[in-house]
Design an enzyme around this catalytic site. Structure first.
Site, mmCIF file in Angstrom:
data_model
loop_
_atom_site.group_PDB
_atom_site.id
_atom_site.type_symbol
_atom_site.label_atom_id
_atom_site.label_comp_id
_atom_site.label_asym_id
_atom_site.label_seq_id
_atom_site.Cartn_x
_atom_site.Cartn_y
_atom_site.Cartn_z
ATOM 1 N N GLU A 32 -0.375 -9.102 -1.016
ATOM 2 C CA GLU A 32 -0.906 -8.527 0.235
ATOM 3 C C GLU A 32 -2.134 -7.662 -0.066
ATOM 4 O OE1 GLU A 32 1.689 -7.266 3.842
ATOM 5 O OE2 GLU A 32 0.672 -5.430 3.253
ATOM 6 N N HIS A 34 6.952 4.869 12.923
ATOM 7 C CA HIS A 34 7.190 5.691 11.726
ATOM 8 C C HIS A 34 5.925 6.214 11.068
ATOM 9 C CE1 HIS A 34 5.709 2.929 8.609
ATOM 10 N NE2 HIS A 34 6.086 1.973 9.422
ATOM 11 N N HIS A 73 13.635 4.934 12.575
ATOM 12 C CA HIS A 73 13.342 5.113 11.148
ATOM 13 C C HIS A 73 14.049 6.366 10.638
ATOM 14 C CE1 HIS A 73 10.843 5.598 7.531
ATOM 15 N NE2 HIS A 73 10.387 4.357 7.737
ATOM 16 N N GLU A 88 -2.160 4.976 3.352
ATOM 17 C CA GLU A 88 -2.140 3.604 2.836
ATOM 18 C C GLU A 88 -3.524 3.020 2.591
ATOM 19 O OE1 GLU A 88 -0.319 4.799 5.266
ATOM 20 O OE2 GLU A 88 1.752 4.464 4.667
ATOM 21 N N ASP A 131 0.790 -1.231 0.000
ATOM 22 C CA ASP A 131 0.000 0.000 0.000
ATOM 23 C C ASP A 131 0.822 1.281 0.000
ATOM 24 O OD1 ASP A 131 1.104 -0.117 2.504
ATOM 25 O OD2 ASP A 131 -0.727 -0.807 3.489
ATOM 26 N N ARG A 178 2.968 8.038 9.382
ATOM 27 C CA ARG A 178 2.723 9.446 9.056
ATOM 28 C C ARG A 178 1.576 10.035 9.875
ATOM 29 N NH1 ARG A 178 4.577 12.071 4.020
ATOM 30 N NH2 ARG A 178 6.268 10.775 3.247
HETATM 31 C C1 UD1 Z 1 6.842 4.763 3.635
HETATM 32 C C2 UD1 Z 1 5.443 4.396 3.176
HETATM 33 C C3 UD1 Z 1 4.703 3.637 4.288
HETATM 34 C C4 UD1 Z 1 5.522 2.471 4.808
HETATM 35 C C5 UD1 Z 1 6.889 2.985 5.213
HETATM 36 C C6 UD1 Z 1 7.762 1.836 5.671
HETATM 37 C C7 UD1 Z 1 4.199 5.874 1.668
HETATM 38 C C8 UD1 Z 1 3.385 7.078 1.526
HETATM 39 N N1 UD1 Z 1 4.667 5.588 2.890
HETATM 40 O O1 UD1 Z 1 6.702 5.710 4.691
HETATM 41 O O2 UD1 Z 1 3.496 3.136 3.749
HETATM 42 O O3 UD1 Z 1 4.873 1.927 5.920
HETATM 43 O O4 UD1 Z 1 7.510 3.626 4.092
HETATM 44 O O5 UD1 Z 1 8.920 2.283 6.308
HETATM 45 O O6 UD1 Z 1 4.458 5.201 0.706
HETATM 46 N N2 UD1 Z 1 14.259 8.266 4.522
HETATM 47 C C9 UD1 Z 1 15.625 8.197 4.390
HETATM 48 N N3 UD1 Z 1 16.188 7.001 4.021
HETATM 49 C C10 UD1 Z 1 15.478 5.878 3.831
HETATM 50 C C11 UD1 Z 1 14.086 5.944 3.991
HETATM 51 C C12 UD1 Z 1 13.492 7.147 4.332
HETATM 52 O O7 UD1 Z 1 16.315 9.184 4.570
HETATM 53 O O8 UD1 Z 1 16.055 4.845 3.508
HETATM 54 C C13 UD1 Z 1 13.632 9.558 4.876
HETATM 55 C C14 UD1 Z 1 13.663 10.559 3.725
HETATM 56 O O9 UD1 Z 1 13.846 11.847 4.254
HETATM 57 C C15 UD1 Z 1 12.252 10.436 3.136
HETATM 58 C C16 UD1 Z 1 11.453 10.199 4.391
HETATM 59 O O10 UD1 Z 1 12.249 9.343 5.184
HETATM 60 O O11 UD1 Z 1 11.837 11.589 2.441
HETATM 61 C C17 UD1 Z 1 10.083 9.646 4.195
HETATM 62 O O12 UD1 Z 1 10.060 8.516 3.365
HETATM 63 P P1 UD1 Z 1 8.657 8.069 2.667
HETATM 64 O O13 UD1 Z 1 8.929 6.848 1.875
HETATM 65 O O14 UD1 Z 1 8.028 9.210 1.999
HETATM 66 O O15 UD1 Z 1 7.736 7.768 3.868
HETATM 67 P P2 UD1 Z 1 7.833 6.745 5.039
HETATM 68 O O16 UD1 Z 1 7.355 7.491 6.236
HETATM 69 O O17 UD1 Z 1 9.147 6.073 5.082
HETATM 70 N N1 UDP Z 2 12.662 -3.865 9.889
HETATM 71 C C1 UDP Z 2 14.035 -3.975 9.671
HETATM 72 N N2 UDP Z 2 14.858 -3.156 10.388
HETATM 73 C C2 UDP Z 2 14.417 -2.246 11.291
HETATM 74 C C3 UDP Z 2 13.007 -2.137 11.489
HETATM 75 C C4 UDP Z 2 12.168 -2.961 10.767
HETATM 76 O O1 UDP Z 2 14.472 -4.793 8.876
HETATM 77 O O2 UDP Z 2 15.226 -1.536 11.900
HETATM 78 C C5 UDP Z 2 11.756 -4.736 9.101
HETATM 79 C C6 UDP Z 2 10.749 -5.539 9.887
HETATM 80 O O3 UDP Z 2 11.260 -6.809 10.183
HETATM 81 C C7 UDP Z 2 9.557 -5.615 8.943
HETATM 82 C C8 UDP Z 2 9.672 -4.369 8.118
HETATM 83 O O4 UDP Z 2 10.981 -3.853 8.315
HETATM 84 O O5 UDP Z 2 9.657 -6.722 8.055
HETATM 85 C C9 UDP Z 2 8.647 -3.343 8.551
HETATM 86 O O6 UDP Z 2 8.922 -2.114 7.947
HETATM 87 P P1 UDP Z 2 8.282 -0.754 8.435
HETATM 88 O O7 UDP Z 2 7.899 -0.868 9.868
HETATM 89 O O8 UDP Z 2 9.230 0.327 8.045
HETATM 90 O O9 UDP Z 2 7.014 -0.623 7.485
HETATM 91 P P2 UDP Z 2 5.511 -1.161 7.551
HETATM 92 O O10 UDP Z 2 5.556 -2.639 7.722
HETATM 93 O O11 UDP Z 2 4.838 -0.449 8.673
HETATM 94 O O12 UDP Z 2 4.947 -0.741 6.228
#
Ligand code: UD1
Ligand code: UDP
Length: 377
Positions: A121, A216, A248, A135, A99, A218
């Site tokens: 999923e 994490h 995160h 999501e 999602d 939003r």
């Molecule tokens: C995203 C997904 C969320 C998922 C989550 C898992 C959307 C809208 N959100 O949220 O559904 O649950 O990922 O973690 O698709 N960033 C880094 N390095 C990384 C990852 C993130 O610096 O490797 C920072 C960046 O500043 C980036 C911000 O995190 O802009 C947000 O990342 P984004 O993918 O937009 O949203 P998440 O909150 O990570």
């Molecule tokens: N995870 C990981 N390292 C971390 C935190 C989470 O590998 O430091 C893994 C965790 O085992 C799970 C996935 O990341 O499989 C969950 O990701 P996240 O919580 O970012 O996203 P969501 O599942 O809420 O979309």
């Protein structure tokens, strides 16, 4: 013999990579398919951690992540970027998972080209478009477009058929997260060094009861995050407890958690763990405190009670089975529920039964068979 069917697998974040690497591996092992991997890199470092351990080298990498990216900026870039890759690759089918913005834009770009989309999923619903945000709407959009819907459980399959989706297109397959968890557990068993990086923390916290934390979402930014941070501070004030909290990389999470929790004796704020190390954290934690989707699936499978810091969940299976409990984001509720678990042995035992409604670890194989039937190879 037909030519192998070109299947484009699109993903961009850590959880999508974890849940799709088993599918990529199953497609690569099957001569009926020519899988092509496109990553949006909506996440960069957290995605790369998974690609490395899973041994996936993407065929296309859009490298789209921007610091603190907005939903509209990200979605616009995804739609045009993924569309261009689809025009170049000309896939027979596209696979997306879950999602995220990448999954939703990938499905939409495929639909604009009339390429069938298979959804891994499928059918998770909270019935609240702001929890989880965005999501809930992303997955409804994907559900409207998808050709094959791979629902993890009967509950998610029913959500789809209740929305008038043809039952013949909905398949209960389990969740690929269990395939991933089995795979990583076997890797660690064969090579414990893969998850040995927590040893120093384990020694520092020897004798304490470990609480694993992730956060994490939003919809929790702002007040929710602050209230979660305060709960962690109060929990860590107990001398018998230690918190391990891989933070995160989202700046909205880091600013709050670093501001509120840095320097506390019983709290280790650490960088995101790679998947083997996170699996190790799951195994040493007494309780997981999380707003993550994936952790809600993994923790029950390992018999770890999970307190879910959300108002509602699209994964009711763990709650129904009694291994997960919704606690929201209010500080006092989180702290009370956690202390109750730590202090009431019977309550803990009741939640700590291993329960795995999300599959048997054979989900990717099932999905590939179903796609094979669909293309008639
Ligand atoms: C995203 C997904 C969320 C998922 C989550 C898992 C959307 C809208 N959100 O949220 O559904 O649950 O990922 O973690 O698709 N960033 C880094 N390095 C990384 C990852 C993130 O610096 O490797 C920072 C960046 O500043 C980036 C911000 O995190 O802009 C947000 O990342 P984004 O993918 O937009 O949203 P998440 O909150 O990570
Ligand atoms: N995870 C990981 N390292 C971390 C935190 C989470 O590998 O430091 C893994 C965790 O085992 C799970 C996935 O990341 O499989 C969950 O990701 P996240 O919580 O970012 O996203 P969501 O599942 O809420 O979309």
């Amino acid at each position: 013999m037909n030519d192998p069917a070109k299947i484009l697998i699109v993903f961009g974040t850590r959880p999508e990579a974890i849940k799709l690497f088993p599918v990529v591996a199953a497609l690569q092992a099957d001569p009926r398919f020519a899988p092509v991997v496109c990553v949006s890199a909506q996440h960069r470092q957290m995605l790369d951690q998974v690609l490395e351990i899973a041994g996936i080298v993407p065929d296309h990498d859009l490298d789209l992540m921007k610091p603190d990216q907005t939903l509209d900026g990200l979605t616009a870039a995804l739609l045009t970027g993924l569309g261009k890759v689809m025009d170049q690759v000309q896939p027979a089918r596209v696979i997306v998972q879950g999602d995220t913005a990448t999954a939703m834009a990938g499905a939409l770009a495929a639909y604009y080209r009339k390429v069938p989309v298979d959804h891994v999923e499928a059918g998770l619903r909270s019935y609240n478009i702001y929890h989880p945000w965005p999501e809930e709407v992303n997955r409804k959009i994907i559900g409207t477009i998808a050709s094959l819907h791979f629902a993890p459980t009967d509950v998610s399959a029913k959500a789809l058929t209740d929305e008038q989706i043809d039952p013949a297109r909905v398949h209960v397959t389990g969740n690929t997260v269990i395939d991933a968890l089995h795979w990583v557990s076997a890797r660690i068993a064969a090579d414990p060094a893969l998850a040995a990086g927590l040893a120093e923390l384990e020694a520092r916290f020897a004798g304490k009861r470990i609480i694993g934390v992730t956060s994490h979402r939003r919809e929790n930014f702002g007040g929710g995050m602050e209230s979660i941070a305060e709960a962690v501070r109060q929990i860590a004030a107990r001398p018998d407890v230690a918190v391990i909290f891989p933070v995160h990389l989202n700046p909205n999470v880091r600013a709050v958690m670093n501001g509120a929790l840095a320097g506390l004796d019983n709290v280790a704020l650490i960088e995101p763990l790679d998947y083997p190390h996170f699996a190790r954290l799951l195994s040493i934690a007494e309780v997981m405190l999380t707003d993550s989707g994936g952790v809600q699936e993994e923790a029950p499978a390992l018999g770890k009670p999970v307190l879910v810091m959300r108002e509602t969940t699209e994964r009711p299976e763990g709650v129904t089975a009694g291994t997960a409990r919704l606690v929201g984001t209010e500080t006092s509720v989180i702290v009370t529920e956690l202390f109750n678990l730590l202090d009431d042995k019977a309550a803990y035992e009741q939640m700590a039964r291993a329960h795995n409604p999300f599959g048997d670890g054979q989900t990717a194989r099932r999905i590939v068979e179903l796609i094979g039937n669909e293309i008639g190879h």
